[in-house]
Design an enzyme around this catalytic site. Structure first.
Site, short mmCIF file in Angstrom:
data_model
loop_
_atom_site.label_atom_id
_atom_site.label_comp_id
_atom_site.label_asym_id
_atom_site.label_seq_id
_atom_site.Cartn_x
_atom_site.Cartn_y
_atom_site.Cartn_z
N SER A 11 0.80 -1.49 0.06
CA SER A 11 -0.08 -0.11 0.17
C SER A 11 0.91 1.54 -0.13
CB SER A 11 -1.27 0.42 0.44
OG SER A 11 -1.42 1.47 1.24
N HIS A 36 -1.48 -1.24 -4.29
CA HIS A 36 -2.20 -0.62 -3.26
C HIS A 36 -2.51 0.87 -3.29
CE1 HIS A 36 -6.37 -0.97 -1.29
NE2 HIS A 36 -5.74 -0.72 -0.79
N ASP A 38 -4.32 4.08 -2.05
CA ASP A 38 -5.68 4.66 -1.31
C ASP A 38 -5.89 6.03 -1.27
OD1 ASP A 38 -6.32 2.45 0.76
OD2 ASP A 38 -4.43 2.62 1.81
N MET A 40 -8.59 9.15 -0.22
CA MET A 40 -9.38 9.58 0.94
C MET A 40 -9.98 10.79 0.62
SD MET A 40 -6.79 7.74 3.44
CE MET A 40 -6.37 6.50 3.90
N HIS A 70 -8.40 1.87 -4.47
CA HIS A 70 -9.36 1.56 -3.77
C HIS A 70 -9.43 3.44 -3.22
CE1 HIS A 70 -9.62 0.46 0.58
NE2 HIS A 70 -11.37 0.36 0.37
N MET A 72 -12.06 5.32 -1.00
CA MET A 72 -12.98 6.04 0.16
C MET A 72 -13.34 7.28 -0.09
SD MET A 72 -9.76 3.77 2.67
CE MET A 72 -8.26 4.76 2.13
N MET A 141 -12.61 -5.08 4.52
CA MET A 141 -11.55 -4.70 4.75
C MET A 141 -11.62 -5.03 6.70
SD MET A 141 -10.99 -1.66 3.46
CE MET A 141 -10.09 -1.06 4.76
N GLY A 146 -9.47 4.84 6.87
CA GLY A 146 -8.91 5.73 6.93
C GLY A 146 -7.62 6.52 7.09
N PHE A 147 -6.95 5.14 7.37
CA PHE A 147 -5.45 5.25 8.49
C PHE A 147 -4.52 3.76 7.91
CE2 PHE A 147 -8.13 8.45 10.47
CZ PHE A 147 -7.58 9.60 10.28
N GLY A 148 -3.43 4.38 8.14
CA GLY A 148 -2.30 2.85 7.88
C GLY A 148 -2.38 2.93 9.53
N GLY A 149 -1.66 1.98 9.12
CA GLY A 149 -1.21 1.47 10.65
C GLY A 149 -2.23 0.59 12.08
N ASP A 179 -7.36 -5.64 3.25
CA ASP A 179 -7.21 -4.69 3.43
C ASP A 179 -7.16 -4.02 5.25
OD1 ASP A 179 -5.36 -2.32 3.41
OD2 ASP A 179 -7.71 -1.60 1.77
N GLY A 180 -5.76 -4.07 5.63
CA GLY A 180 -5.75 -3.77 6.97
C GLY A 180 -4.69 -4.10 8.02
N GLY A 181 -3.66 -4.39 8.48
CA GLY A 181 -3.50 -4.92 9.19
C GLY A 181 -2.91 -5.44 8.95
C1 DX5 Z 1 -6.83 2.20 5.28
C2 DX5 Z 1 -6.16 1.44 3.79
C3 DX5 Z 1 -5.16 0.93 3.44
C4 DX5 Z 1 -3.77 1.04 4.74
C5 DX5 Z 1 -2.82 -0.09 5.19
O1 DX5 Z 1 -7.67 2.53 5.09
O2 DX5 Z 1 -7.29 1.17 3.05
O3 DX5 Z 1 -5.12 -0.04 2.21
O4 DX5 Z 1 -2.85 1.54 3.50
O5 DX5 Z 1 -2.31 -0.14 6.04
P1 DX5 Z 1 -1.86 -1.17 6.64
O6 DX5 Z 1 -1.05 -2.17 6.49
O7 DX5 Z 1 -0.56 -0.37 7.63
O8 DX5 Z 1 -2.86 -1.18 7.90
ZN ZN Z 2 -6.93 0.13 0.91
#
Ligand code: DX5
Ligand code: ZN
Length: 228
Positions: A11, A36, A38, A40, A70, A72, A141, A146-149, A179-181
């Site tokens: 991502s 990927h 993102d 937003m 993606h 959002m 999801m 909304g956020f990475g990490g 997608d996510g974590g």
């Molecule tokens: C979250 C995004 C994800 C994000 C994943 O809202 O859609 O694609 O970039 O990031 P990680 O792998 O850090 O959870």
């Molecule tokens: Zn995503």
């Protein structure tokens, strides 16, 4: 689980955006099949990232790596053409966003792009299943977007299994993306449950050697194939 090939999608949100061309090179030589992206809008999710220009830049830089975009955003139907013209290979829209979802998915396909449907953790799969015939991909999801990490939500695993069983039963040709974590610890359970595309931001980009990180993630994921 699934017999579909496992695909890794770093991502870009977690990359060093000040050095986007070098990061694109790093992804290209990492062995990842997809990237990927993102998008937003600060409305559908409480964060703003980037727009179609990022897709255009990556299209030029990434060669034949699949660009998985993606959205959002609210009203994704208004922006679909921009992102497809910018070079998206798969355009994912949210079930929960404000638009006529079936019409948007059909339009994306008519424009020659793969259509994906993204579903938030609290949304029940039964609302997505009637749309499966219009989809090439489902993003389940595994965090609230909304956020990475953020931390992976294991309560989504039964939904992944239900989606895979539905797809197999009805013989649809659909990728299941998580997608996510996602990282070495969480990928095996997702693959065992039936996912075949792994989006990973933080867990990959925090490692110095991206190629090695992709190899490791793929190896962990493959252990999920054996246990599914
Ligand atoms: C979250 C995004 C994800 C994000 C994943 O809202 O859609 O694609 O970039 O990031 P990680 O792998 O850090 O959870
Ligand atoms: Zn995503």
């Amino acid at each position: 689980m699934t017999s579909r090939p496992i695909m890794i999608a770093p991502s870009i949100l977690a990359a060093d955006l000040g050095r986007i061309e070098q990061e694109a090179e790093r992804i290209k030589s990492s062995g990842a099949e997809w990237v990927h992206i993102d998008i937003m809008d600060g409305h559908f999710v409480p964060n703003i990232s980037f727009g179609a220009n990022m897709v255009r830049t990556l299209r030029k830089a990434m060669g034949d790596v699949t660009l998985d975009v993606h959205l959002m955003i609210e009203q994704p139907d208004r922006y679909a053409r921009d992102f497809i013209e910018a070079g998206a290979d798969c355009l994912n829209v949210h079930l929960e966003a404000r638009h006529q979802v079936a019409r948007t998915l059909a339009t994306i396909r008519e424009m020659g792009c793969r259509a994906g449907l993204a579903v938030n953790p609290p949304t029940l799969l039964k609302h997505a299943i009637p749309l499966f015939p219009l989809c090439d991909q489902i993003i389940l999801m595994t965090v609230n977007p909304g956020f990475g990490g953020q931390a992976f939500m294991p309560e989504v695993l039964p939904k992944i299994r239900e989606a895979r069983e539905t797809i197999l039963r009805q013989n649809f040709n659909i990728d299941i993306t998580v997608d996510g974590g996602i990282g070495d610890d969480t990928a095996p359970g997702c693959i065992a449950s039936g996912a075949n595309v792994l989006v990973a931001g933080t867990s990959l980009f925090k490692q110095d050697d991206l190629k090695q990180a992709v190899v490791k993630l793929r190896a962990s994921a493959s252990s999920g194939c054996a246990s599914g």
